[in-house]
Structure formats: C-alpha cells, structure tokens
Design an enzyme around this catalytic site. Structure first.
Site, mmCIF file in Angstrom:
data_model
loop_
_atom_site.group_PDB
_atom_site.id
_atom_site.type_symbol
_atom_site.label_atom_id
_atom_site.label_comp_id
_atom_site.label_asym_id
_atom_site.label_seq_id
_atom_site.Cartn_x
_atom_site.Cartn_y
_atom_site.Cartn_z
ATOM 1 N N ARG A 158 13.661 40.085 -4.547
ATOM 2 C CA ARG A 158 12.885 39.025 -4.946
ATOM 3 C C ARG A 158 11.617 39.120 -5.787
ATOM 4 O O ARG A 158 10.776 40.060 -5.219
ATOM 5 C CB ARG A 158 12.745 38.052 -3.981
ATOM 6 C CG ARG A 158 12.209 36.700 -4.429
ATOM 7 C CD ARG A 158 12.376 35.355 -3.514
ATOM 8 N NE ARG A 158 13.660 34.830 -3.478
ATOM 9 C CZ ARG A 158 14.175 34.265 -4.269
ATOM 10 N NH1 ARG A 158 13.564 33.824 -5.392
ATOM 11 N NH2 ARG A 158 15.398 33.610 -3.994
ATOM 12 N N GLN A 194 9.786 28.144 6.432
ATOM 13 C CA GLN A 194 8.368 28.728 7.035
ATOM 14 C C GLN A 194 8.512 28.860 8.390
ATOM 15 O O GLN A 194 8.160 27.962 9.251
ATOM 16 C CB GLN A 194 7.186 27.843 6.543
ATOM 17 C CG GLN A 194 5.977 28.262 7.229
ATOM 18 C CD GLN A 194 5.158 29.408 6.433
ATOM 19 O OE1 GLN A 194 5.410 29.465 5.231
ATOM 20 N NE2 GLN A 194 4.027 29.866 7.094
ATOM 21 N N LYS A 222 19.601 42.600 -3.528
ATOM 22 C CA LYS A 222 18.621 41.540 -4.176
ATOM 23 C C LYS A 222 17.083 41.707 -3.720
ATOM 24 O O LYS A 222 16.963 42.341 -2.867
ATOM 25 C CB LYS A 222 18.867 40.227 -3.631
ATOM 26 C CG LYS A 222 18.032 39.193 -4.044
ATOM 27 C CD LYS A 222 18.425 37.673 -3.898
ATOM 28 C CE LYS A 222 17.854 36.779 -2.994
ATOM 29 N NZ LYS A 222 18.288 35.619 -2.756
ATOM 30 N N ASP A 244 1.006 -1.288 -0.123
ATOM 31 C CA ASP A 244 -0.076 -0.063 0.114
ATOM 32 C C ASP A 244 0.790 1.261 0.024
ATOM 33 O O ASP A 244 0.307 2.540 -0.013
ATOM 34 C CB ASP A 244 -1.015 0.178 1.028
ATOM 35 C CG ASP A 244 -0.098 -0.100 2.788
ATOM 36 O OD1 ASP A 244 0.808 -0.014 2.537
ATOM 37 O OD2 ASP A 244 -1.047 0.018 3.563
HETATM 38 C C1 R5P Z 1 17.869 33.526 0.241
HETATM 39 O O1 R5P Z 1 17.557 34.177 1.247
HETATM 40 C C2 R5P Z 1 18.892 32.464 0.308
HETATM 41 O O2 R5P Z 1 19.804 32.784 0.955
HETATM 42 C C3 R5P Z 1 19.234 32.044 -1.215
HETATM 43 O O3 R5P Z 1 19.690 33.164 -1.935
HETATM 44 C C4 R5P Z 1 17.909 31.412 -1.911
HETATM 45 O O4 R5P Z 1 17.099 30.608 -1.188
HETATM 46 C C5 R5P Z 1 18.493 30.807 -3.165
HETATM 47 O O5 R5P Z 1 17.245 30.504 -3.831
HETATM 48 P P1 R5P Z 1 17.152 30.172 -5.431
HETATM 49 O O6 R5P Z 1 18.454 29.250 -5.665
HETATM 50 O O7 R5P Z 1 15.937 29.743 -5.739
HETATM 51 O O8 R5P Z 1 17.398 31.578 -5.954
#
Ligand code: R5P
Length: 293
Positions: free
Chosen positions: A187, A93, A185, A35
C-alpha cells in the site's frame, strides 16, 4: 420475533424477516428536527417479544439512528434485543497506531451493545473486534453468500488481491473446488497500491476466467490494479467479488471499466449487490434465540 430495518439496511432486514419465516417486519418512522437532530419512532406490538434491529453503520448518522432505535425498542418493552450490524463502521481502527488515537472499533462495540442482548455482524475488518464486546457477539461470513452466486458462474481460478485475504480465498476455493493464489500488495497511500504476481501459480491463468475475492471494496484502488495486472498476464475474463461494497466516489465505474462482472453482498446498498447474507444472519439469530432462551 420482530425485525426492524433501519434506513441503512431496510431491504436486508426484510430479507432476514423472510428467512425467519415471514416474522413481523417494520420500518421505523424517522424525521429531522429543525435543528438537524434525528427523531425515530418504532411501531408494532413489541412488548415481551424478541426484536431484531438491523442497521449498518457506514455513516455517523447511521450509527446514531441505530442507538436511538435500540433505545426505542427497549422502551417499547422488547424482551430481548438482537442488534444486527451488517457493515460495522470504524472497525478498521482496531488498535492504537499512534499515541493519542482512540481504539475506534472498541468505542463502537461498547456503544452498539448498550441496549443489546446480542450483536451480530458480518466479516469484520479484524475478528479481534469481537473481543471488545461484553455481551454475546457473533460474526457471520459473507463467503457462503458470494459462493452461492459464483457457483453458477464459469470461473477457473480465484485470486486474493493480498496476503491478508488468504484465509478468505482459500475457504471460497474449498467451497467452489477451484485453484487459488494471492497477489503481493504494497500500500502506497489510502488510495494507491502496488501489486505483483506471486513467485509460483497453482494453475495457468492465460485464457482463464479469474475471480478476485476481497472483504471490502472502498476506493477501488486495489481491485483496479489487480484486474489490470491479471489482464496483462493473459486472463480472458475477470470478476470482482466482495462482502462490503462501499464503492466510494467513482470506484464502481473504474472497476467496471477493467472487469467483466462485479458482485457484492447486501451488507451495504450498492449497484453490485447480488448476493444476500440474510440466510447466514438468520441462521445465527435462530441459534442464539434458542440458546439465550
Ligand atoms: C485490505 O486489507 C482490504 O482487504 C481491501 O483490499 C482494501 O481495504 C480495499 O480498499 P480499496 O478499495 O480502497 O483499495
């Protein structure tokens, strides 16, 4: 001390057992029931002994295997159980961002420590996760392992792809005695980022070999954009180094196309696994085995 290597971390577990002076090392027998449920069985004489269970929890199956292994080791009569989770899944998280969400890092900590006397992990997304454990919990750093490797390479300047990595790159720069800086950076979404150069640089980068230092490479979006930006600024060579190399989908190939070398530690199996955190984990195990005695 016995070391048991779960299927996600067999090679690292064996390296840890070597670092501990060739302590007995075992791989559990695992199979799937019809299963789909997981079956595990540990061998060896564990009664009255200290047992180290090593298993990264990158997938839900890995986590389930870890929980079953802990119970199996306890059933086998282990005196104390040291649970080593080199890559601690669900750690991102680490707080409730929106109403209705769990604090997944806390949930995982509570379950992982159930049968453990102590937990050891490596470079958590946020050190705050350590506060969720009610048992002794320790975080090894991936920096010394990467530094041991980079020391042999002809590097000029170290670079963090974001401000969040400043402490990490600064520590690495101290060990290697190199200048460093951090990119800006922004995002855009889980796979896309926008990067820009800082206002001032500690050293010229034209014609230099730059090493990008990150804690984790997931989709590769950050490192690919950072490498392109630094190349445009005149860097002659670019290396990328991380503690946890997840390299989702074609991340490894995309990074390979824009860098000269990729390095990762062995917290996860991947094609860039060149540095081992085994000595750093073994050091904590020895220290804690003594202090808990
Ligand atoms: C961000 O805070 C981390 O330090 C990494 O830069 C990030 O998680 C990298 O993720 P990815 O490879 O998806 O850009």
């Amino acid at each position: 001390m016995h070391v048991i290597g779960g299927t996600a971390s067999t090679a690292l577990a064996e390296r840890i057992s070597r670092e501990l002076g060739n302590t007995p090392f075992g791989i559990p027998y695992t199979k799937r029931f019809p299963d789909g449920e997981l079956y595990v069985r540990v061998g060896g004489r564990l009664e009255g002994d200290d047992v180290v269970v090593v298993q990264s929890t990158r997938t839900d199956q890995d986590l389930l295997e870890l929980l079953l292994l802990e119970d199996a080791v306890r059933e086998a009569g282990a005196r104390r159980i040291f649970v080593v989770v080199p890559y601690f899944g669900y750690a991102r998280q680490d707080r409730r961002f929106f109403p209705g969400e769990p604090v997944s890092a806390r949930t995982m900590s509570r379950h992982v420590e159930l049968d453990a006397d102590a937990v050891i992990t490596v470079d958590l997304h946020s050190p705050q996760t350590l506060t969720h454990f009610s048992k002794p919990a320790f975080e090894a750093s991936g920096i010394p392992a990467i530094a041991r490797l980079l020391r042999e390479r002809p590097l000029d300047v170290l670079v963090s792809p974001d401000k969040g990595g400043v402490d990490r790159v600064r520590r690495m720069a101290q060990i290697l005695d190199k200048p460093w800086f951090a990119l800006e950076k922004k995002r855009i979404d889980s796979e896309h980022v926008e990067l820009s150069m800082p206002a001032t640089l500690p050293a010229a980068i034209e014609g230099k070999h730059l090493a990008l230092i990150d804690d984790v490479i997931t989709t590769g979006g950050t490192i690919v954009e950072a490498a392109k930006l630094l190349t445009k600024q005149g860097a002659s060579a670019i290396s990328a180094a991380c503690t946890h190399g997840l390299f989702l989908r074609d991340a490894f190939e995309r990074i390979k196309a824009v860098t000269d070398e990729i390095y990762s530690t062995d917290t996860l199996r991947n094609p860039a696994e060149k540095a081992s955190v085994a000595p750093d984990i073994a050091q904590i195990l020895v220290r804690e085995a003594r202090s808990l005695a």
